[in-house]
Design an enzyme around this catalytic site. Structure first.
Site, PDB file in Angstrom:
ATOM      1  CB  CYS B 130      36.558  65.352  67.562  1.00 53.74           C
ATOM      2  SG  CYS B 130      38.044  66.281  67.172  1.00 53.74           S
ATOM      3  CG  HIS B 243      41.122  63.217  69.565  1.00 57.58           C
ATOM      4  ND1 HIS B 243      41.975  62.807  68.569  1.00 57.58           N
ATOM      5  CD2 HIS B 243      40.487  64.327  69.068  1.00 57.58           C
ATOM      6  CE1 HIS B 243      41.871  63.631  67.527  1.00 57.58           C
ATOM      7  NE2 HIS B 243      40.968  64.548  67.800  1.00 57.58           N
TER       8      HIS B 243
END
Lengths: 338, 338
Positions: B130, B243
């Site tokens: 990710c 994130h």
């Protein structure tokens, strides 16, 4: 034995002022009299200090005349106004604000790094920015051994960097979020619960924030390295206390993680917490209310020839503010510099 | 018009599997039949997809025989076991785990960066880590224009990177902390509420975590830059979703923030949110449930000649996992690569 001094704290009721009183008590600083000063609205507030109860006074010239040393824990504008009055009354000022930090002739001091600068003071000694203090304690010993060429730092800064109001706002936002209510920011620019805000202090030059540039300007002055290359990114995180910093540094001499671990393990004010296999590394939840700067995740920066990556955490209200100021005061007393 | 395909999702009940179903529906992916597969314990679970209700089946060879494409959203060990069975049954696997990412001959794809690699697949296409997907979407356009020399990145990773269990643990820890009760970690190594943990995945080489090394190994493979210099520090933060990454990069050609802003503003999958004076910069609270990679705080890295510092945020369950996998599937269908 050290002489006993009359000490004033300006802004004694605030987060940093309160912490200064705690640190003075813990370190058993020899004080003949502690004068707690604050905004007139706080006059009469009772503060505990060791076994005493001290009544907060409003700031007066008389108070500065009595005090040998004053620890200032107020905003920049108030420091600018009051510090010259204290100095005029022969009271040495150790100022935690940004007001005098970059002023020529004002020592900007982290005792582990440049204690000797205190000697040249002309009445005011400046206490550096919290993130800067924490970083310099960790990188200065590496500089002494390997020569620092460049520093890239990203911070993870606790809400208490904005004082008690910052702590309260995280509290409120957490509660609002959990109830599905709106989070209303007033201290921070945006909701801080479960969020990150890459914006601390105001934007100044090159689209950097002043918080980021303080880490450049102040580090250079403290370390006497006016050309040291530094780039900082400062980010507010939903942590109550202790600032963390991810630091990548480049050195002139060949450097190894083992060497840095060894250098830091004997550096003043540093605790190396670095054993990944044992899950040992610094974390803000466990470094709070401590005076040391904790360093871990020390490893080769694999993207450069002579580089180190590391993770640095410390309580920014203690070593990043109150403890550092009290340490300066200890030297002022010990070396009879007041 | 695109053909309609039979699609399987392996791990349909998990956080990424569920997001894949949402993304397939939102993008109106032409599906003849959607087969939802999961652990035998989940058999019979009813999942909503568009106006349908789909009953979860346990994984069988029969299911893979029927499916043209299977999106795998399970752990590395299960992927290793099941993907070859799917391939044997002529089902193209788009695998979200770490199992095949670095295997020679397996394309590792971020469609905005290396969509053409999909063509060479031999049955399995790997979906990258990710943090790596998010970073490459932002840095690849800069590389194309200025030539990337070095990347230093520090991450601020949300708890949902550890799936629903990570979200639940942050929830529990917040509640425990507020009640003054002990926070008991099970998903993470330490309490995550009001804390930062510089440890994601296991420690591998040079005291880097595998999460950090994935950002090195996978970025190099995706960008076809096997010698690109990258150093990463990966940190878990108490944020539910999205994130964030503080990136400092060096380029071969002279680079300016204005140039990077211009390049990124026309880059696929990127939204530039960069107006500091208007307090415009990306934050995880506002990028969640979106498919794009948000870039802000673009400025000169003042510590180097040709450098840029920037702040990158994206929903790691969407673009960092589900959306990227679905985008790959779209290309597989469009180019008839199954």
């Amino acid at each position: 034995m050290a002489k006993e001094v009359t000490m004033a704290i300006v802004g004694a009721t605030g987060a940093v002022g309160q912490e200064m009183m705690k640190v003075l008590a813990e370190r058993d600083f020899k004080i003949d009299e502690l004068i707690c000063l604050a905004d007139p609205r706080e006059e009469g507030t009772q503060l505990k200090f060791k076994d005493e109860v001290i009544t907060v006074q409003k700031v007066t010239e008389e108070a500065f005349r009595k005090a040998d040393i004053a620890l200032f824990a107020v905003g920049t504008e108030i420091s600018k106004e009051l510090a010259p009055i204290a100095v005029k009354n022969n009271c040495v000022v150790i100022d935690n604000s940004y007001a005098f930090r970059l002023e020529e002739g004002v020592p900007l001091v982290v005792p582990e790094v440049n204690a000797e600068d205190i000697k040249s003071h002309k009445g005011i000694i400046a206490n550096p920015n919290c993130s800067t203090i924490i970083m310099t304690v960790a990188i200065n010993p590496i500089h002494k051994e390997y020569g620092l060429k460049r520093v890239v730092v990203s911070t993870y800064q606790a809400v208490s960097g904005a004082g008690k109001a910052g702590i309260d706002e995280l509290d409120e936002h957490i509660k609002a979020y959990m109830k599905g209510e709106e989070m209303k920011p007033s201290v921070f620019q945006y909701p801080i619960a479960f969020n990150l805000i890459p914006h601390i202090d105001v934007f100044v030059e090159h689209d950097y924030t002043r918080e980021e540039m303080k880490m450049v300007w102040e580090t250079r002055k403290i370390m006497h390295l006016l050309d040291l290359k530094i780039a900082a990114t400062a980010v507010r995180v939903p942590v109550y206390r202790s600032h963390s910093e991810s630091i990548n540094l480049e050195t002139y001499k060949p450097v190894t993680p083992e060497g840095v671990r060894e250098v830091l393990s004997r550096a003043p004010g540093v605790i190396v917490q670095d054993n990944p296999q044992e899950k040992l590394y610094p974390m803000p939840l466990y470094t709070s209310h401590k005076d040391e700067v904790f360093v871990g995740r020390i490893r080769k920066d694999i993207s450069t020839e002579n580089g180190i990556a590391m993770w640095v955490v410390a309580d920014q209200i203690r070593k990043g503010a109150a403890t550092n100021a009290v340490q300066i005061a200890e030297i002022v007393v010990k070396d009879n510099l007041y």
